[in-house]
Design an enzyme around this catalytic site. Structure first.
Site, PDB file in Angstrom:
ATOM      1  N   LEU A 105       0.817  -1.282   0.003  1.00  0.00           N
ATOM      2  CA  LEU A 105       0.076  -0.120  -0.092  1.00  0.00           C
ATOM      3  C   LEU A 105       0.737   1.196   0.011  1.00  0.00           C
ATOM      4  CD1 LEU A 105      -2.719  -0.872   2.457  1.00  0.00           C
ATOM      5  CD2 LEU A 105      -3.191  -0.629  -0.032  1.00  0.00           C
ATOM      6  N   GLY A 106       1.912   1.148   0.800  1.00  0.00           N
ATOM      7  CA  GLY A 106       2.703   2.383   0.832  1.00  0.00           C
ATOM      8  C   GLY A 106       3.519   2.708  -0.473  1.00  0.00           C
TER       9      GLY A 106
ATOM     10  N   GLN B  53      -7.082  -5.162   1.399  1.00  0.00           N
ATOM     11  CA  GLN B  53      -5.599  -4.747   0.517  1.00  0.00           C
ATOM     12  C   GLN B  53      -5.554  -5.602  -0.730  1.00  0.00           C
ATOM     13  OE1 GLN B  53      -2.313  -5.078   3.184  1.00  0.00           O
ATOM     14  NE2 GLN B  53      -0.742  -4.884   1.633  1.00  0.00           N
TER      15      GLN B  53
ATOM     16  N   LEU C 256      15.634  -5.749  -4.427  1.00  0.00           N
ATOM     17  CA  LEU C 256      16.914  -5.031  -4.561  1.00  0.00           C
ATOM     18  C   LEU C 256      18.079  -5.798  -3.928  1.00  0.00           C
ATOM     19  CD1 LEU C 256      17.936  -1.811  -4.255  1.00  0.00           C
ATOM     20  CD2 LEU C 256      17.103  -2.069  -1.828  1.00  0.00           C
TER      21      LEU C 256
ATOM     22  N   TYR D 216     -13.582 -10.100  17.484  1.00  0.00           N
ATOM     23  CA  TYR D 216     -12.362 -10.664  18.357  1.00  0.00           C
ATOM     24  C   TYR D 216     -12.676 -11.582  19.222  1.00  0.00           C
ATOM     25  CZ  TYR D 216     -10.125  -6.266  16.508  1.00  0.00           C
ATOM     26  OH  TYR D 216      -9.607  -5.426  15.521  1.00  0.00           O
TER      27      TYR D 216
ATOM     28  N   ASP E  68       5.168   0.178   6.559  1.00  0.00           N
ATOM     29  CA  ASP E  68       5.613  -0.601   7.684  1.00  0.00           C
ATOM     30  C   ASP E  68       7.293  -0.574   7.975  1.00  0.00           C
ATOM     31  OD1 ASP E  68       3.203  -1.505   8.254  1.00  0.00           O
ATOM     32  OD2 ASP E  68       3.569  -3.416   7.434  1.00  0.00           O
TER      33      ASP E  68
ATOM     34  N   GLY F 258      -7.782  -1.595  15.036  1.00  0.00           N
ATOM     35  CA  GLY F 258      -7.868  -0.298  14.768  1.00  0.00           C
ATOM     36  C   GLY F 258      -7.908   0.086  13.261  1.00  0.00           C
TER      37      GLY F 258
END
Length: 512
Positions: free
Chosen positions: A13-14, A113, A137, A214, A298, A307
């Protein structure tokens, strides 16, 4: 040797958000990802209105909503022993409890996601990003002028020269480790086995809402939720390595038994699609940038999923560094603007991690020791009422948060959402700088735009928007300068030299 403006390592996502926004800004970007494709696990599900505002800037908000139809129906979060067992606590009964429509034109999203990443990928490539999977990389080194990296695909190595490197390579970031950046925080707080399975659960879970449980059962602690794919669910059960447990201790037969206990369906025959071990942890990098390398997602912070803020924060990281690098690459800003990335995003990460830890204690781990953790932050305020403090914001007070439903228009906070004839003041944002002003600021804005070449739009009160309550704080003759991310950079009342003042303000916030 390949030459690009930015090399992004990681296509989660980032990384994909950074790639997409960089490409939209016209920046030459190469993204490499060691995995063969985008995520198969729903993983970081749900989009806050802030994330949807950013997706709106990219023109993909409707696509994301289209794959998260559950968002329009609601959200339910329950703590119980099983789906039909005793309910210990109902955390959220309905998404309507988080109605933020007075503060934003953007809705909540509930997409996983696994369905969002392909949308980001397609938009990034359409804008010109080069995204390569099964490419890793190998090494990198930086100097005063850029970063030289070696990437490998199919056994063939290629040298890439980039002006900047964006590290989006996950919680165990090799780039962060190579930079020698330590992390702080409690570290691992739990380990889990994640399972994606298909089954007919009947009416045990709500079909048309995001239904998250949960589970605190005598046999296990875990979680269970539905997904965007009908009949597909995600189950997680705690793994205890301190007791000698490993992934091998959870064969398919045991997972099936635990799923039956969780669902109260002893005859259920779930079809397991995916399993994997993962670590629930809380870590924050001590630095978010080193030279020309920037950590996002991350790689910069790892937060418990309680959350749903981890993925949203990653998207925010990606957009923040993208518009700032683009401004420097274009020559609109000096490199000092990039210092504001860590100054603005690290405090957000700290609030997200701290709040998620408190959520984890409430929902899953009542014995979790949080004696050294910061106090939780109201999630609505954290979503839309956050404040940036950096050299890219000219603020004159110290408030950290505000109620987004009662915006102040002060520098560092999001620009107010006010209705206009065609929609919202936020329709003006996301494509450069915007000056919201009173009569008399149009000619100065046009003069500064012509002189600097910066994309600066002007919107006049009474013509383009109405503000009877003076939420923007313009007074009788003032103006408010809003950044490309919708954050107020500066505002002032009537000044003697509007053009000179505006030029000076832009020079300061852009480190020109």
């Amino acid at each position: 040797m390949e030459r690009v403006d930015v090399l992004v390592v990681g296509a989660g996502l980032g990384g994909l958000s950074a790639s997409m926004f960089l490409a939209i800004e016209g920046v030459r970007v190469l993204t490499v990802e060691r995995h063969p494709g985008t995520a198969l696990h729903p993983r970081a599900s749900g989009q806050t209105p802030r994330t949807m505002e950013l997706y709106r800037f990219a023109g993909i908000d409707h696509e994301v909503l289209g794959v998260s139809k559950r968002a329009s129906q609601g959200l339910r979060i329950t703590v119980s022993s099983s789906l039909q067992g005793p309910v210990f606590h109902r955390i959220v009964e309905d998404l309507g409890e988080f109605d933020l429509s007075p503060a934003t034109a953007a809705p909540w999203g509930m997409a996983g996601q696994d369905v969002v990443e392909p949308i980001l990928l397609e938009r990034a490539r359409k804008a010109g990003a080069d995204v390569r999977f099964s490419t890793e990389l190998v090494s990198f080194e930086q100097d005063d002028d850029g970063v030289t990296a070696v990437v490998r695909s199919g056994g063939e190595e290629t040298t890439v020269r980039a002006s900047y490197l964006v590290a989006a390579d996950g919680g165990r970031s090799r780039i962060r480790e190579a930079l020698g950046v330590p992390t702080t925080g409690p570290g691992a707080i739990a380990h889990s086995i994640g399972v994606v399975f298909d089954a007919d659960l009947g009416d045990h879970l709500e079909r048309d809402v995001t239904d998250l449980y949960y589970l605190q059962n005598q046999e296990f602690t875990g979680a269970l939720t539905n997904t965007d794919t009908p009949g597909r669910y995600v189950f997680a059960v705690d793994l205890h390595p301190e007791r000698g447990e490993s992934r091998d201790d959870f064969p398919q037969e045991r997972l099936v038994r635990l799923i039956r206990i969780a669902t109260d369906l002893p005859g259920l025959q779930p079809e397991i699609r995916w399993t994997g071990a993962w670590e629930m942890a809380a870590r924050i990098a001590e630095r978010f940038s080193v030279g020309r390398v920037f950590l996002v997602g991350d790689a910069a912070k790892v937060t418990p999923p309680t959350g749903g803020m981890g993925g949203n924060t990653a998207v925010g990281d990606g957009h923040d560094i993208a518009w700032k690098i683009a401004a420097v690459v274009r020559g609109d800003a000096g490199p000092g603007l990039l210092d504001s990335y860590e100054a603005e995003r690290k405090p957000i990460a700290e609030m997200v991690v701290g709040t998620s830890l408190h959520n984890a204690k409430e929902r899953m781990f009542p014995d979790l020791d949080l004696s050294g953790a910061p106090e939780p932050v109201d999630q609505v305020a954290l979503t839309l009422g956050f404040r940036y403090r950096s050299g890219a914001v000219l603020a004159d007070d110290d408030d950290r948060l505000e109620n987004p439903v009662e915006p102040s228009g002060r520098p560092g906070f999001r620009a107010p959402h006010l209705p206009t004839a065609t929609g919202s003041t936020w329709d003006f944002l996301g494509h450069g700088w915007v000056l919201f002003g009173t009569a008399g600021w149009r000619e100065p804005a046009e003069a500064v735009r012509a002189e600097t070449g910066i994309a600066l739009a002007y919107r006049e009160r009474g013509t383009d928007f109405d503000d009877p309550g003076d939420v923007f704080g313009l007074g009788d003759g003032g103006a408010s300068l809003v950044r490309p991310d919708g954050i107020v950079a500066w505002r002032a009342g009537e000044v003697a030299d509007p053009a000179g003042t505006l030029w000076d303000v832009l020079a300061r916030v852009l480190s020109r």
